[in-house]
Design a protein around this motif. Structure first.
Motif, PDB file in Angstrom:
ATOM      1  N   LEU A  88      76.693  31.701  58.311  1.00 30.32           N
ATOM      2  CA  LEU A  88      76.533  32.254  56.957  1.00 30.32           C
ATOM      3  C   LEU A  88      77.048  31.283  55.901  1.00 30.32           C
ATOM      4  CD1 LEU A  88      75.985  34.905  55.179  1.00 30.32           C
ATOM      5  CD2 LEU A  88      78.421  35.352  55.509  1.00 30.32           C
ATOM      6  N   LEU A  89      78.258  30.785  56.086  1.00 33.56           N
ATOM      7  CA  LEU A  89      78.858  29.897  55.087  1.00 33.56           C
ATOM      8  C   LEU A  89      78.152  28.538  55.031  1.00 33.56           C
ATOM      9  CD1 LEU A  89      82.655  30.636  55.651  1.00 33.56           C
ATOM     10  CD2 LEU A  89      81.213  31.411  53.764  1.00 33.56           C
ATOM     11  N   VAL A  93      76.270  26.991  51.662  1.00 35.87           N
ATOM     12  CA  VAL A  93      76.594  25.682  51.073  1.00 35.87           C
ATOM     13  C   VAL A  93      75.328  24.829  50.961  1.00 35.87           C
ATOM     14  CG1 VAL A  93      77.824  23.518  51.461  1.00 35.87           C
ATOM     15  CG2 VAL A  93      78.997  25.701  51.798  1.00 35.87           C
ATOM     16  N   MET A  94      74.516  24.802  52.008  1.00 31.96           N
ATOM     17  CA  MET A  94      73.301  23.993  51.970  1.00 31.96           C
ATOM     18  C   MET A  94      72.317  24.513  50.927  1.00 31.96           C
ATOM     19  SD  MET A  94      72.486  22.911  55.929  1.00 31.96           S
ATOM     20  CE  MET A  94      72.442  24.578  56.568  1.00 31.96           C
ATOM     21  N   ALA A  95      72.161  25.831  50.832  1.00 34.91           N
ATOM     22  CA  ALA A  95      71.261  26.393  49.822  1.00 34.91           C
ATOM     23  C   ALA A  95      71.709  26.012  48.419  1.00 34.91           C
ATOM     24  CB  ALA A  95      71.195  27.916  49.964  1.00 34.91           C
ATOM     25  N   THR A  96      73.015  26.022  48.197  1.00 31.42           N
ATOM     26  CA  THR A  96      73.560  25.639  46.891  1.00 31.42           C
ATOM     27  C   THR A  96      73.210  24.195  46.548  1.00 31.42           C
ATOM     28  OG1 THR A  96      75.401  27.189  47.155  1.00 31.42           O
ATOM     29  CG2 THR A  96      75.691  25.397  45.563  1.00 31.42           C
ATOM     30  N   GLY A 120      64.895  26.929  54.412  1.00 29.38           N
ATOM     31  CA  GLY A 120      65.546  26.890  55.718  1.00 29.38           C
ATOM     32  C   GLY A 120      66.993  27.327  55.647  1.00 29.38           C
ATOM     33  N   ALA A 121      67.710  26.862  54.623  1.00 33.54           N
ATOM     34  CA  ALA A 121      69.111  27.254  54.470  1.00 33.54           C
ATOM     35  C   ALA A 121      69.242  28.747  54.191  1.00 33.54           C
ATOM     36  CB  ALA A 121      69.747  26.444  53.333  1.00 33.54           C
ATOM     37  N   SER A 122      68.335  29.288  53.386  1.00 36.75           N
ATOM     38  CA  SER A 122      68.431  30.705  53.042  1.00 36.75           C
ATOM     39  C   SER A 122      68.195  31.598  54.258  1.00 36.75           C
ATOM     40  CB  SER A 122      67.441  31.047  51.930  1.00 36.75           C
ATOM     41  OG  SER A 122      66.104  30.974  52.382  1.00 36.75           O
ATOM     42  N   ALA A 123      67.393  31.151  55.219  1.00 36.51           N
ATOM     43  CA  ALA A 123      67.194  31.928  56.441  1.00 36.51           C
ATOM     44  C   ALA A 123      68.489  32.038  57.236  1.00 36.51           C
ATOM     45  CB  ALA A 123      66.096  31.298  57.297  1.00 36.51           C
ATOM     46  N   ALA A 189      75.821  29.282  40.097  1.00 39.14           N
ATOM     47  CA  ALA A 189      75.906  30.692  40.492  1.00 39.14           C
ATOM     48  C   ALA A 189      76.024  30.807  42.010  1.00 39.14           C
ATOM     49  CB  ALA A 189      74.691  31.450  39.978  1.00 39.14           C
ATOM     50  N   CYS A 190      75.311  29.958  42.738  1.00 36.37           N
ATOM     51  CA  CYS A 190      75.414  29.957  44.198  1.00 36.37           C
ATOM     52  C   CYS A 190      76.809  29.541  44.663  1.00 36.37           C
ATOM     53  CB  CYS A 190      74.372  29.020  44.806  1.00 36.37           C
ATOM     54  SG  CYS A 190      72.665  29.618  44.708  1.00 36.37           S
ATOM     55  N   VAL A 191      77.449  28.620  43.940  1.00 32.25           N
ATOM     56  CA  VAL A 191      78.819  28.221  44.275  1.00 32.25           C
ATOM     57  C   VAL A 191      79.750  29.427  44.202  1.00 32.25           C
ATOM     58  CG1 VAL A 191      80.804  26.865  43.507  1.00 32.25           C
ATOM     59  CG2 VAL A 191      78.536  25.815  43.581  1.00 32.25           C
TER      60      VAL A 191
END
Length: 408
Positions: A88-89, A93-96, A120-123, A189-191
């Motif tokens: 999850l974490l 981080v990658m999506a951000t 891919g990161a969001s999955a 915002a993702c951070v």
């Protein structure tokens, strides 16, 4: 990403479970609310600035869904080796990072790559978070539907935040390419959302392993070691058609509102209310998710979603358009939650990760088809309105198919 040692096992009180689900919902806010759906707000200015066709604009969400599919295929392998909280974490981080990088390019090719990687990161985030939410619900059975709804409802917080953030940044950012600043604002915002995930990831790390009942546990030979996919075929197909239908609305509805002459304030109100309806939907449909052990919930919610999708295609009347957004927001993430509930009702806990991943894969496959097809239709006669009619029809067919799903 490694996690600190989990705390000793603890009883999850109803109040604490609610707070954990709310904090965990920041994963859904990142994976769908921001990484996926904020793009609808950026599509009109990017298309105008960069001279895109609707097919290319839709293609951005198609490759995002392709990345989501690849991530969904990889996640079960990761979850066999890594704790869900760590997955999850890492995904958050990658999506951000990939969201922030999207603000540095104006050429279509690198933007497509960033959308692919962000998908891919969001999955990773969405599946790992959904698994933790399901296991949290198993600790408080009477509230499991509500806890799942709270997790998936986090998407609404991401949508509402994007609705408030993106137009404000677009209005204040310097030209040219003011939309690049919106990508960076969304990355920040993702951070913040990733920081909020640290607590539930650590606490729920202690619940990661399936726990057998103290008594009445069936012998190992009685527990299936794999999912009976043929038995779940109606629900899987119905959910795939949901992916085809809903994503056309979420990709192009803001562009349609712009075509209908709606200003920035009206678009902000529409999208913010849609996101708020997503958050409230966790309570509206919790009872249905707890009661429905077959495909009834998926079928009913798909049918309602088709109705919400077709409304702005047949009229631009502002009250009707607002009603469409409220109904859509109040339903679409509960469709996702219904499949997790279906898995939880029909499979042993050891197979939950495989079941959730399977539904995520067909969901992603549908999303690959939806945006490009709707964009291609929108480039022809009838425009975006005709594209949303296609989306509504896909949802209604999905409802008919899902109704055939019976409890295992």
């Amino acid at each position: 990403m490694s996690l600190p040692p989990p705390p000793a096992p603890f009883p999850v009180s109803p109040l604490r479970s609610l707070w954990l689900a709310v904090a965990l919902s920041m994963g859904a806010a990142i994976s769908l609310g921001i990484t996926r759906f904020a793009y609808a707000l950026l599509l009109p200015p990017m298309r105008e600035d960069l001279g895109w066709s609707y097919t290319l604009a839709g293609g951005m969400n198609t490759v995002n869904a392709l990345g989501y599919l690849l991530g969904a295929l990889a996640t079960p392998l990761l979850l066999r080796r890594v704790a869900p909280g760590a997955v999850l974490l890492a995904g958050a981080v990658m999506a951000t990072v990939f969201m922030g990088l999207s603000g540095f390019f104006t050429q279509a090719a690198p933007l497509l790559v960033q959308r692919l990687l962000a998908g891919g990161a969001s999955a990773l985030v969405f599946i790992a978070g959904g698994l933790l939410a399901a296991r949290l619900g198993a600790q408080v059975p009477g509230r499991s539907g509500l806890l799942l709804g709270l997790y998936y409802g986090g998407t609404g917080w991401g949508i509402s935040l994007s609705a408030l953030l993106v137009p404000a940044v677009l209005a204040a950012a310097p030209a040219p390419h003011s939309w690049t600043w919106a990508w960076w604002a969304l990355a920040l915002a993702c951070v913040a959302a990733t920081a909020a995930l640290l607590w539930p990831a650590r606490v729920l790390h202690g619940l990661a392993a399936p726990v057998a009942a103290a008594s009445g546990t069936p012998p190992a030979a009685a527990v299936p070691d794999r999912v009976r996919w043929r038995a779940l075929a109606p629900a899987l197909l119905g959910y795939g058609l949901f992916g085809v239908g809903y994503i056309g609305y979420m990709t192009f509805v803001v562009a349609l509102l712009r075509e209908q002459g709606r200003g920035a304030g009206e678009v902000t109100l529409f999208y913010a209310l849609l996101g708020l309806a997503v958050v409230l939907s966790s309570r509206i449909w919790a009872g249905l998710l707890d009661r429905s052990r077959g495909g009834e919930a998926l079928a009913r919610l798909n049918a309602l979603l088709g109705m919400a999708t077709i409304l702005p295609a047949i009229t631009g009347a502002w009250p009707v358009v607002l009603a469409s957004g409220l109904l859509f927001g109040g339903v679409f993430l509960s469709v996702v939650a219904s499949t997790t509930a279906l898995v939880r009702h029909n499979l042993p806990q050891a197979l939950w990760a495989s079941g959730i991943s399977a539904f995520t894969i067909v969901f992603a496959a549908g999303q690959i088809v939806g945006p490009t097809v709707v964009g291609w239709i929108a480039d022809g006669p009838g425009g975006l309105a005709r594209g949303l009619v296609f989306s509504a029809c896909a949802l209604w067919v999905g409802a008919l198919v899902a109704w055939r799903q019976r409890p295992l």
